[in-house]
Design a protein around this motif. Structure first.
Motif, PDB file in Angstrom:
ATOM      1  N   ALA A  50     -35.479 -22.348 -25.567  1.00  0.00           N
ATOM      2  CA  ALA A  50     -34.886 -21.985 -24.268  1.00  0.00           C
ATOM      3  C   ALA A  50     -33.373 -21.825 -24.409  1.00  0.00           C
ATOM      4  CB  ALA A  50     -35.222 -23.039 -23.216  1.00  0.00           C
ATOM      5  N   TRP A  51     -32.744 -22.726 -25.126  1.00  0.00           N
ATOM      6  CA  TRP A  51     -31.294 -22.654 -25.320  1.00  0.00           C
ATOM      7  C   TRP A  51     -30.935 -21.363 -26.063  1.00  0.00           C
ATOM      8  CZ3 TRP A  51     -28.254 -22.413 -29.678  1.00  0.00           C
ATOM      9  CH2 TRP A  51     -26.893 -22.544 -29.457  1.00  0.00           C
ATOM     10  N   LYS A  52     -31.714 -21.007 -27.078  1.00  0.00           N
ATOM     11  CA  LYS A  52     -31.441 -19.788 -27.845  1.00  0.00           C
ATOM     12  C   LYS A  52     -31.544 -18.542 -26.965  1.00  0.00           C
ATOM     13  CE  LYS A  52     -33.155 -21.605 -32.209  1.00  0.00           C
ATOM     14  NZ  LYS A  52     -34.240 -21.526 -33.191  1.00  0.00           N
ATOM     15  N   VAL A  53     -32.567 -18.495 -26.121  1.00  0.00           N
ATOM     16  CA  VAL A  53     -32.767 -17.333 -25.248  1.00  0.00           C
ATOM     17  C   VAL A  53     -31.601 -17.200 -24.272  1.00  0.00           C
ATOM     18  CG1 VAL A  53     -34.213 -16.413 -23.389  1.00  0.00           C
ATOM     19  CG2 VAL A  53     -35.266 -17.304 -25.464  1.00  0.00           C
ATOM     20  N   GLU A  54     -31.240 -18.311 -23.619  1.00  0.00           N
ATOM     21  CA  GLU A  54     -30.151 -18.263 -22.643  1.00  0.00           C
ATOM     22  C   GLU A  54     -28.812 -17.973 -23.315  1.00  0.00           C
ATOM     23  OE1 GLU A  54     -30.491 -21.944 -20.501  1.00  0.00           O
ATOM     24  OE2 GLU A  54     -32.067 -21.128 -19.215  1.00  0.00           O
ATOM     25  N   ASN A  55     -28.586 -18.548 -24.489  1.00  0.00           N
ATOM     26  CA  ASN A  55     -27.332 -18.333 -25.214  1.00  0.00           C
ATOM     27  C   ASN A  55     -27.205 -16.873 -25.660  1.00  0.00           C
ATOM     28  OD1 ASN A  55     -24.875 -19.268 -26.322  1.00  0.00           O
ATOM     29  ND2 ASN A  55     -25.834 -19.385 -28.336  1.00  0.00           N
ATOM     30  N   ARG A  56     -28.307 -16.285 -26.120  1.00  0.00           N
ATOM     31  CA  ARG A  56     -28.280 -14.875 -26.540  1.00  0.00           C
ATOM     32  C   ARG A  56     -27.982 -13.954 -25.361  1.00  0.00           C
ATOM     33  NH1 ARG A  56     -32.582 -10.671 -27.392  1.00  0.00           N
ATOM     34  NH2 ARG A  56     -31.538  -9.123 -28.681  1.00  0.00           N
ATOM     35  N   ARG A  58     -26.323 -14.674 -22.705  1.00  0.00           N
ATOM     36  CA  ARG A  58     -24.918 -14.888 -22.343  1.00  0.00           C
ATOM     37  C   ARG A  58     -24.003 -14.192 -23.339  1.00  0.00           C
ATOM     38  NH1 ARG A  58     -25.093 -20.032 -22.699  1.00  0.00           N
ATOM     39  NH2 ARG A  58     -26.043 -20.282 -20.663  1.00  0.00           N
ATOM     40  N   ARG A  59     -24.283 -14.359 -24.632  1.00  0.00           N
ATOM     41  CA  ARG A  59     -23.418 -13.833 -25.690  1.00  0.00           C
ATOM     42  C   ARG A  59     -23.497 -12.306 -25.806  1.00  0.00           C
ATOM     43  NH1 ARG A  59     -25.874 -16.126 -29.668  1.00  0.00           N
ATOM     44  NH2 ARG A  59     -26.943 -14.257 -30.373  1.00  0.00           N
ATOM     45  N   GLU A  60     -24.711 -11.758 -25.853  1.00  0.00           N
ATOM     46  CA  GLU A  60     -24.863 -10.335 -26.116  1.00  0.00           C
ATOM     47  C   GLU A  60     -24.781  -9.453 -24.879  1.00  0.00           C
ATOM     48  OE1 GLU A  60     -28.207  -9.399 -28.564  1.00  0.00           O
ATOM     49  OE2 GLU A  60     -27.736 -10.974 -30.012  1.00  0.00           O
ATOM     50  N   PHE A  61     -25.167  -9.986 -23.739  1.00  0.00           N
ATOM     51  CA  PHE A  61     -25.232  -9.157 -22.546  1.00  0.00           C
ATOM     52  C   PHE A  61     -24.347  -9.635 -21.409  1.00  0.00           C
ATOM     53  CE2 PHE A  61     -29.425  -9.117 -24.664  1.00  0.00           C
ATOM     54  CZ  PHE A  61     -29.393  -7.812 -25.127  1.00  0.00           C
ATOM     55  N   GLY A  62     -23.684 -10.799 -21.580  1.00  0.00           N
ATOM     56  CA  GLY A  62     -22.821 -11.334 -20.534  1.00  0.00           C
ATOM     57  C   GLY A  62     -23.592 -11.763 -19.297  1.00  0.00           C
ATOM     58  N   GLN A  63     -24.841 -12.169 -19.469  1.00  0.00           N
ATOM     59  CA  GLN A  63     -25.686 -12.550 -18.340  1.00  0.00           C
ATOM     60  C   GLN A  63     -25.799 -14.060 -18.205  1.00  0.00           C
ATOM     61  OE1 GLN A  63     -29.403 -10.691 -19.278  1.00  0.00           O
ATOM     62  NE2 GLN A  63     -28.833  -8.775 -18.312  1.00  0.00           N
ATOM     63  N   GLU A  64     -25.718 -14.525 -16.987  1.00  0.00           N
ATOM     64  CA  GLU A  64     -25.974 -15.918 -16.662  1.00  0.00           C
ATOM     65  C   GLU A  64     -27.272 -15.975 -15.883  1.00  0.00           C
ATOM     66  OE1 GLU A  64     -24.437 -18.864 -17.275  1.00  0.00           O
ATOM     67  OE2 GLU A  64     -23.003 -17.852 -18.566  1.00  0.00           O
ATOM     68  N   SER A  65     -28.085 -16.929 -16.182  1.00  0.00           N
ATOM     69  CA  SER A  65     -29.370 -17.057 -15.510  1.00  0.00           C
ATOM     70  C   SER A  65     -29.255 -17.947 -14.280  1.00  0.00           C
ATOM     71  CB  SER A  65     -30.394 -17.650 -16.477  1.00  0.00           C
ATOM     72  OG  SER A  65     -31.612 -17.849 -15.846  1.00  0.00           O
TER      73      SER A  65
END
Length: 87
Positions: A50-56, A58-65
């Protein structure tokens, strides 16, 4: 697994089961099943997923969930100003 390599066999089996679950792809049940069951089980079988998905995101697309990946309920309501482009 046989050669002492790190595998994600449980997560891969879960992915296959998700595809075979009746009703799992219907638009009105998909999000509920994902958040209430599949994503939590995925994170249990592959700790840190879950951390990897959310971090990716945020990092690659500038998205916050607004609804965390492995959380059964959202922490807050979505920010609709971002959806309409008025910040």
């Amino acid at each position: 697994w046989i050669m002492d390599k790190d595998t994600h066999a449980g997560a891969e089996v879960l992915r296959e089961l998700k595809g075979l679950t009746p009703g799992a792809s219907l638009w009105y049940t998909k999000s509920a099943l994902d958040h209430l069951f599949f994503q939590q089980l995925q994170d249990y079988l592959s700790p840190g997923y879950a951390w990897k998905v959310e971090n990716r995101a945020r990092r690659e697309f500038g998205q916050e969930s607004w609804w965390g990946f492995a959380h059964p309920t959202p922490d807050r309501a979505p920010d609709l100003s971002k959806a309409w482009g008025t910040q």
